[in-house]
Design an enzyme around this catalytic site. Structure first.
Site, PDB file in Angstrom:
ATOM      1  CB  THR A   1      -6.419  -3.902  -6.072  1.00 33.71           C
ATOM      2  OG1 THR A   1      -7.328  -3.105  -5.282  1.00 33.71           O
ATOM      3  CG2 THR A   1      -6.419  -3.390  -7.499  1.00 33.71           C
ATOM      4  CB  CYS A   2      -4.804  -7.136  -2.062  1.00 37.41           C
ATOM      5  SG  CYS A   2      -3.197  -6.333  -2.294  1.00 37.41           S
TER       6      CYS A   2
END
Length: 588
Positions: free
Chosen positions: A483-484
């Site tokens: 994920t970011c």
């Protein structure tokens, strides 16, 4: 005197928490160093499952683990009740909120038949899911959600089908609705005055979310005269994952006093006591009395429960709600490492043309600490200043050089004088650097989707490689997901090895960080792992993810819905494996 062990499978079992009172019954390491599931007389290598189905990420659901924990709970109570002469019934129920997916509910229904395992529901959605079992038999159903006519109509279906239905009351609203359904028995849910420790302690006490205060209860008793006739259960819930037995004892004491006092003022039909779901699951089995490691076992818990109510006559029926304990171990998240990066700056030794180091490290611990402070001072002095690329590179190289050379020096000091390790690990500055990560492993999963409690409540989950477990780890690594989000990392690792091992085995092979010390309980800043070889598929397993993680899963970055490998046992004790792909093969 026996010689200290070099690295072995036995060391790995302890380091990665595989000698465990629950998962240790079915999860072990074979002679090749692979993590295996024991299924009856057979065993299956997890890496073989991943490669067979071509998965980079998967949930492995080992359903017999649910049956095993149910049996452990039931037989433990049976044995202890005989020892204490307790004649009251034992009534386990599964709180559906812990994991309401159909696969788990079906396992609870099937495996729970021989133990008469009931259900605890808190929403109309859970009741609708359970409705498919309406005519398959009768169980106890305790409902303690918000009461409405729609809920009561569904509960009446269960009542008519022969189920034993009890609705907990927590407000005057509940009593108003229940006044129209005289056939339904009720339970009285009371707020515990005592607040135990733990991450969910806020749910207890007078300000807690669940239950009636005593002054409200006494007022309602006067207004709703039928309550003392229909009330058959007392429910008091002290919170989830209560990790110290003394806090469990305090909740039991409150429940016993409440039970006796209510019976003395006319509640003669009360015969069931539900002490809530405080039984803690040992995410780490060191029994330290911490949020990840309760200081008691299921034997201690049930023994205390029986002793606390053994002087209540007639003996009440005791409800067990330990849903986390029952299902946590059944699900393992397995994911491939897709990239390995330096955790901070990359180490480049400063050398002369003859290969000699340009900067030496002092031999004394005080000298080493001064160098560490010097590197901190460098960062402090340049804070806020703009550096050229060359200046930035030089500063990074100096800081990294000192850090890595200090770690090597500390390892040399310990190897030459093993007793010096006590002074080093008792110094917070030196301990932190020796247990700091050197790599960041990027893993093909999303913590938000696959293990959300690691983000939401900082829940500890045991991580282990599924291969190379007969080899010493190479590095300490922080795990980053796909994920970011900066919260998508997992770094905490508990090291608790009791085997006497050689000094050389205390250190990782490549980064010289400490992976363990014999008979020392350590919290490391990274997870001891192996560096994947060229073109090697290296997988990690995240254990005990079967409670709450499924219903809490998010769609962060639209990463969700991992394929599942479901393992069960047929009537002949043979493994039955089926795959649920959920529409995708991998995250990448």
């Amino acid at each position: 005197m026996s010689k200290p062990a070099e690295w072995s499978v036995e060391v790995s079992k302890q380091l990665y928490g595989l000698e465990h009172s629950i998962r240790g019954e079915y999860l072990t390491i074979d002679e090749t160093g692979a993590l295996v599931l024991k299924i009856g007389d057979e065993s299956v290598r997890i890496i073989d499952l991943m490669k067979k189905y071509g998965f980079e990420t998967a949930y492995i659901r080992f359903l017999p683990a649910i049956k095993s924990t149910m049996k452990k709970v039931f037989e433990t109570f049976k044995t202890l009740s005989q020892i204490h002469g307790y004649t009251g019934k034992f009534q386990p129920v599964f709180p559906m909120k812990v994991n309401p997916i159909p696969l788990v509910i079906d396992a609870i229904w099937r495996y729970g038949e021989e133990f008469n395992w009931g259900f605890n529901s808190g929403s109309i959605g859970e009741l609708r899911l359970l409705h498919r079992y309406l005519d398959k038999g009768s169980r106890l159903l305790i409902y303690d959600g918000v009461v409405s006519d729609n809920v009561l109509k569904l509960l009446m279906d269960f009542k008519k089908a022969g189920w034993h239905v009890i609705v907990d009351v927590e407000s005057e609203h509940d009593l108003q609705v229940l006044s129209k359904y005289g056939e339904i028995n009720v339970g009285i849910r009371v707020k515990p005055f005592y607040k135990p420790g733990g991450k969910w302690s806020h749910s207890a006490g007078l300000e807690g979310k669940f239950g009636l205060t005593i002054n409200t209860l006494l007022k309602l008793i006067k207004e709703y005269k039928w309550l003392n006739e229909r009330a058959i259960l007392i429910h008091i819930h002290g919170g989830s994952q209560i990790y110290e037995l003394k806090h469990i004892a305090a909740i039991f004491d409150e429940a016993r006093i409440l039970f006796n006092d209510l019976r003395s003022i006319g509640f003669e039909n009360i015969s069931i006591i539900d002490t809530g779901g405080g039984m803690a699951y040992p995410y780490h089995d060191s029994r330290k009395g911490t949020p990840e490691s309760p200081n008691y076992t299921i034997v201690d818990y049930l023994n205390l429960l029986i002793r606390k109510f053994n002087d209540v006559h007639p003996h009440p029926t005791l409800v067990f709600e330990g849903g986390r304990y029952i299902v946590a171990s059944h699900r393992i998240v397995v994911a491939k490492v897709v990239d390995v990066r330096p955790y901070s700056t990359e180490y480049k030794p400063f050398e002369t043309g003859n290969g000699e180091r340009l900067i030496g490290i002092p031999e004394s611990l005080e000298g080493i600490k001064k160098i560490l402070q010097y590197t901190r001072d460098i960062q402090s002095k340049i804070k806020g200043k703009t550096l050229t690329l060359a200046e930035r590179e030089r500063v990074e190289d100096i800081i990294t050089h000192y850090r890595e050379e200090i770690i090597v020096k500390l390892a040399e000091i310990i190897r030459s004088n093993p007793s010096s390790v006590e002074n080093i690990i008792n110094d917070p500055l030196l301990y932190k650097i020796l247990t700091s990560p050197s790599r960041r492993f990027i893993v093909n999963l999303s913590l938000f989707a696959d293990i959300p409690d690691s983000v939401l409540v900082n829940q500890y989950f045991q991580v282990t490689p599924i291969q190379k477990l007969n080899e010493k780890p190479d590095v300490l690594a922080v795990l980053g997901d796909l994920t970011c989000d900066s919260m998508g990392e997992l770094r905490e690792f508990i090291s608790d090895v009791e085997i006497e091992t050689s000094v050389d085995s205390w250190f990782n092979r490549m980064d010289f960080r400490i992976s363990h010390l014999p008979k020392k309980y350590l919290k490391l800043g990274g997870i001891p792992l192996h560096l994947p070889g060229k073109d090697e598929d290296y997988y990690l397993a995240f254990l005990d993810t079967g409670a709450y993680q499924d219903p809490l899963a998010m769609k962060h970055n639209l990463i969700y819905g991992a394929p599942e490998i479901v393992i069960d046992i047929n009537g002949s004790g043979k493994p039955v494996i089926k795959v649920l792909k959920h529409g995708r093969k991998s995250y990448l």
